[in-house]
Design a protein around this motif. Sequence first.
Motif, PDB file in Angstrom:
ATOM      1  N   GLY A 168       0.703  -0.972  -0.123  1.00  0.00           N
ATOM      2  CA  GLY A 168      -0.057   0.295   0.099  1.00  0.00           C
ATOM      3  C   GLY A 168       0.651   1.580  -0.333  1.00  0.00           C
ATOM      4  O   GLY A 168       0.682   2.315  -1.270  1.00  0.00           O
ATOM      5  N   VAL A 169       1.607   1.235   0.382  1.00  0.00           N
ATOM      6  CA  VAL A 169       3.161   2.611   1.762  1.00  0.00           C
ATOM      7  C   VAL A 169       4.114   2.401  -0.282  1.00  0.00           C
ATOM      8  O   VAL A 169       3.677   3.357  -0.894  1.00  0.00           O
ATOM      9  N   SER A 198       9.568  -9.270  -4.015  1.00  0.00           N
ATOM     10  CA  SER A 198      10.389 -10.310  -3.422  1.00  0.00           C
ATOM     11  C   SER A 198       9.210 -11.350  -4.387  1.00  0.00           C
ATOM     12  O   SER A 198      10.093 -12.635  -3.622  1.00  0.00           O
ATOM     13  N   LYS A 228       4.636  -9.260  -7.558  1.00  0.00           N
ATOM     14  CA  LYS A 228       5.524  -8.474  -6.880  1.00  0.00           C
ATOM     15  C   LYS A 228       5.822  -7.582  -7.336  1.00  0.00           C
ATOM     16  O   LYS A 228       5.769  -5.757  -7.626  1.00  0.00           O
ATOM     17  N   ALA A 260       9.914   9.718   9.613  1.00  0.00           N
ATOM     18  CA  ALA A 260       8.314  10.319   9.041  1.00  0.00           C
ATOM     19  C   ALA A 260       7.428   9.110   9.639  1.00  0.00           C
ATOM     20  O   ALA A 260       7.406   8.613   9.346  1.00  0.00           O
ATOM     21  N   VAL A 262       9.502   4.876   6.798  1.00  0.00           N
ATOM     22  CA  VAL A 262       8.501   4.812   7.610  1.00  0.00           C
ATOM     23  C   VAL A 262       7.831   3.727   8.547  1.00  0.00           C
ATOM     24  O   VAL A 262       6.389   4.222   9.358  1.00  0.00           O
ATOM     25  N   TRP A 281       3.734   9.788  10.028  1.00  0.00           N
ATOM     26  CA  TRP A 281       2.661  10.879   9.743  1.00  0.00           C
ATOM     27  C   TRP A 281       1.484  11.599  10.118  1.00  0.00           C
ATOM     28  O   TRP A 281       1.505  12.811  10.849  1.00  0.00           O
TER      29      TRP A 281
HETATM   30  N1  NAP Z   1       5.544   6.057   8.783  1.00  0.00           N
HETATM   31  C1  NAP Z   1       4.151   6.404   8.723  1.00  0.00           C
HETATM   32  O1  NAP Z   1       3.964   7.901   9.072  1.00  0.00           O
HETATM   33  C2  NAP Z   1       3.202   5.361   8.231  1.00  0.00           C
HETATM   34  C3  NAP Z   1       2.175   5.360   7.437  1.00  0.00           C
HETATM   35  C4  NAP Z   1       1.561   4.172   7.232  1.00  0.00           C
HETATM   36  C5  NAP Z   1       1.815   3.413   7.299  1.00  0.00           C
HETATM   37  N2  NAP Z   1       3.071   3.237   7.023  1.00  0.00           N
HETATM   38  C6  NAP Z   1       4.093   1.985   7.814  1.00  0.00           C
HETATM   39  O2  NAP Z   1       4.411   1.208   6.227  1.00  0.00           O
HETATM   40  C7  NAP Z   1       4.675   0.488   6.235  1.00  0.00           C
HETATM   41  C8  NAP Z   1       3.686  -1.025   5.103  1.00  0.00           C
HETATM   42  O3  NAP Z   1       2.411  -1.147   5.584  1.00  0.00           O
HETATM   43  P1  NAP Z   1       1.811  -0.878   3.922  1.00  0.00           P
HETATM   44  O4  NAP Z   1       0.442  -0.636   4.525  1.00  0.00           O
HETATM   45  O5  NAP Z   1       2.334  -0.417   2.946  1.00  0.00           O
HETATM   46  O6  NAP Z   1       2.071  -2.374   4.324  1.00  0.00           O
HETATM   47  P2  NAP Z   1       1.715  -3.770   2.840  1.00  0.00           P
HETATM   48  O7  NAP Z   1       0.490  -3.636   2.241  1.00  0.00           O
HETATM   49  O8  NAP Z   1       1.165  -4.640   3.088  1.00  0.00           O
HETATM   50  O9  NAP Z   1       2.796  -3.326   2.451  1.00  0.00           O
HETATM   51  C9  NAP Z   1       4.160  -4.644   2.800  1.00  0.00           C
HETATM   52  C10 NAP Z   1       5.718  -4.500   2.111  1.00  0.00           C
HETATM   53  O10 NAP Z   1       6.474  -4.936   3.070  1.00  0.00           O
HETATM   54  C11 NAP Z   1       7.324  -5.855   2.623  1.00  0.00           C
HETATM   55  N3  NAP Z   1       7.557  -6.598   4.009  1.00  0.00           N
HETATM   56  C12 NAP Z   1       8.675  -6.895   4.100  1.00  0.00           C
HETATM   57  N4  NAP Z   1       9.071  -8.258   5.202  1.00  0.00           N
HETATM   58  C13 NAP Z   1       7.587  -8.842   5.701  1.00  0.00           C
HETATM   59  C14 NAP Z   1       6.629  -8.877   6.452  1.00  0.00           C
HETATM   60  N5  NAP Z   1       7.622  -9.465   7.369  1.00  0.00           N
HETATM   61  N6  NAP Z   1       5.622  -8.764   6.918  1.00  0.00           N
HETATM   62  C15 NAP Z   1       4.780  -7.388   5.497  1.00  0.00           C
HETATM   63  N7  NAP Z   1       5.158  -7.486   5.145  1.00  0.00           N
HETATM   64  C16 NAP Z   1       6.280  -7.432   4.593  1.00  0.00           C
HETATM   65  C17 NAP Z   1       6.510  -6.162   1.784  1.00  0.00           C
HETATM   66  O11 NAP Z   1       6.563  -6.778   0.856  1.00  0.00           O
HETATM   67  P3  NAP Z   1       7.748  -7.663   0.025  1.00  0.00           P
HETATM   68  O12 NAP Z   1       7.164  -8.970   0.132  1.00  0.00           O
HETATM   69  O13 NAP Z   1       7.689  -7.478  -1.710  1.00  0.00           O
HETATM   70  O14 NAP Z   1       8.745  -7.558   0.556  1.00  0.00           O
HETATM   71  C18 NAP Z   1       4.888  -5.563   1.633  1.00  0.00           C
HETATM   72  O15 NAP Z   1       4.469  -5.421   0.459  1.00  0.00           O
HETATM   73  C19 NAP Z   1       4.110  -0.494   8.001  1.00  0.00           C
HETATM   74  O16 NAP Z   1       4.661  -0.720   8.674  1.00  0.00           O
HETATM   75  C20 NAP Z   1       2.673   0.498   8.195  1.00  0.00           C
HETATM   76  O17 NAP Z   1       3.535   0.508   9.935  1.00  0.00           O
HETATM   77  C21 NAP Z   1       4.124   4.301   8.489  1.00  0.00           C
END
Ligand code: NAP
Length: 320
Positions: free
Chosen positions: A153-154, A174, A178, A257, A232, A259
Amino acid sequence: MQITELTGPASALKLVDLPDPEPSHMFTPGQGVVVEVQAAGVSFPEVLQTRGEYQFKQPLPFVPGSEVAGVVKEVSDGAQLKRGDRVAAFCMIGGFAEATVAPGHFCFALPESLDFAQGAGLVLNYHTAYFALKLRGRLEEGESVLVHGAAGGVGTAVLQVAKGLGATTIGIVSSDAKEQVAREAGADHVLRADGPWKDEAKEVSGGGVNLVLDPVTDSLRSLAEGGRVVVVGFTGGSIPEVKVNRLLLGNTEVIGAGWGAYVMSKPELIREIGAVLARLIDDGFVRPVVGARFPLARAGEALELIDDRGAMGKVVLDVR
Ligand SMILES: NC(=O)c1ccc[n+]([C@@H]2O[C@H](COP(=O)([O-])OP(=O)(O)OC[C@H]3O[C@@H](n4cnc5c(N)ncnc54)[C@H](OP(=O)(O)O)[C@@H]3O)[C@@H](O)[C@H]2O)c1
């Protein structure tokens, strides 16, 4: 859909009947916008919430769901929206429901070019992407951006916003499936997480990348002089440590960061970011990538998909 116990995605949720919320939000007591929810976005924080591991704690039971898309049902005085408007809204909690309430400054007009499922993926990921890339990472046109988890998503949001800001984009993923998602979201180069991506990233960026989003320690080696890593999240579970001599040697930076915590008390900034994203939607750069869709009653499966690293793009609950 409530979280009733902290036992993880498979068993923490329960479908219940609750009255519609009043147009009053905890961030704006006495004021708010009630949204008739069409689609609710599902994200990593909700997975953490089912285990009581998210930084923002709520007493049980509560309805999770930080963002939705739908139609305005009721507005308090002073809101700039009217009944019947299509909106994408950030409600923080309460989104896994037929109706929810959001602060007025967290409701954004949903253009006709985006459907409700896309709208449910518009606020959290895209506001985070712009905040991390531009406001924290100081991204300039012509710079290169590398993003880990690029099909998530991010990740897909970062790729699209970075392209819209004139960057060259490198995604790390991975799997083949993807890789395809990352390419469609605008990755100029896609590298594999289990390959020699640090060297490959240096090569495709012509000597090192300017900005990296996510895991810190390994990524430092892929940076150009003056390059920045923007932290993030910690999707992989562990929190990396940085040997700060590496920053000195490479003249590099590590930047946090967060947000939500930053913008929550700054409605003007939230509106400014919303206006930038509205332009990027109009210009065709921002198109939320919707992956799996589940009916509301199967929200637990949606959370398990994210927990099992199976999510691509935004996971969405179809509420109606
Ligand atoms: N800082 C902020 O303000 C903020 C705001 C929103 C979200 N976030 C954070 O951003 C991160 C991503 O969120 P998202 O909603 O994009 O999640 P998501 O859609 O599940 O995507 C996360 C990606 O991380 C990779 N990954 C690597 N190790 C993993 C594991 N052990 N379990 C699951 N995924 C793993 C995967 O890609 P591959 O399989 O290709 O490696 C997966 O596609 C989270 O940690 C979330 O808490 C932060």
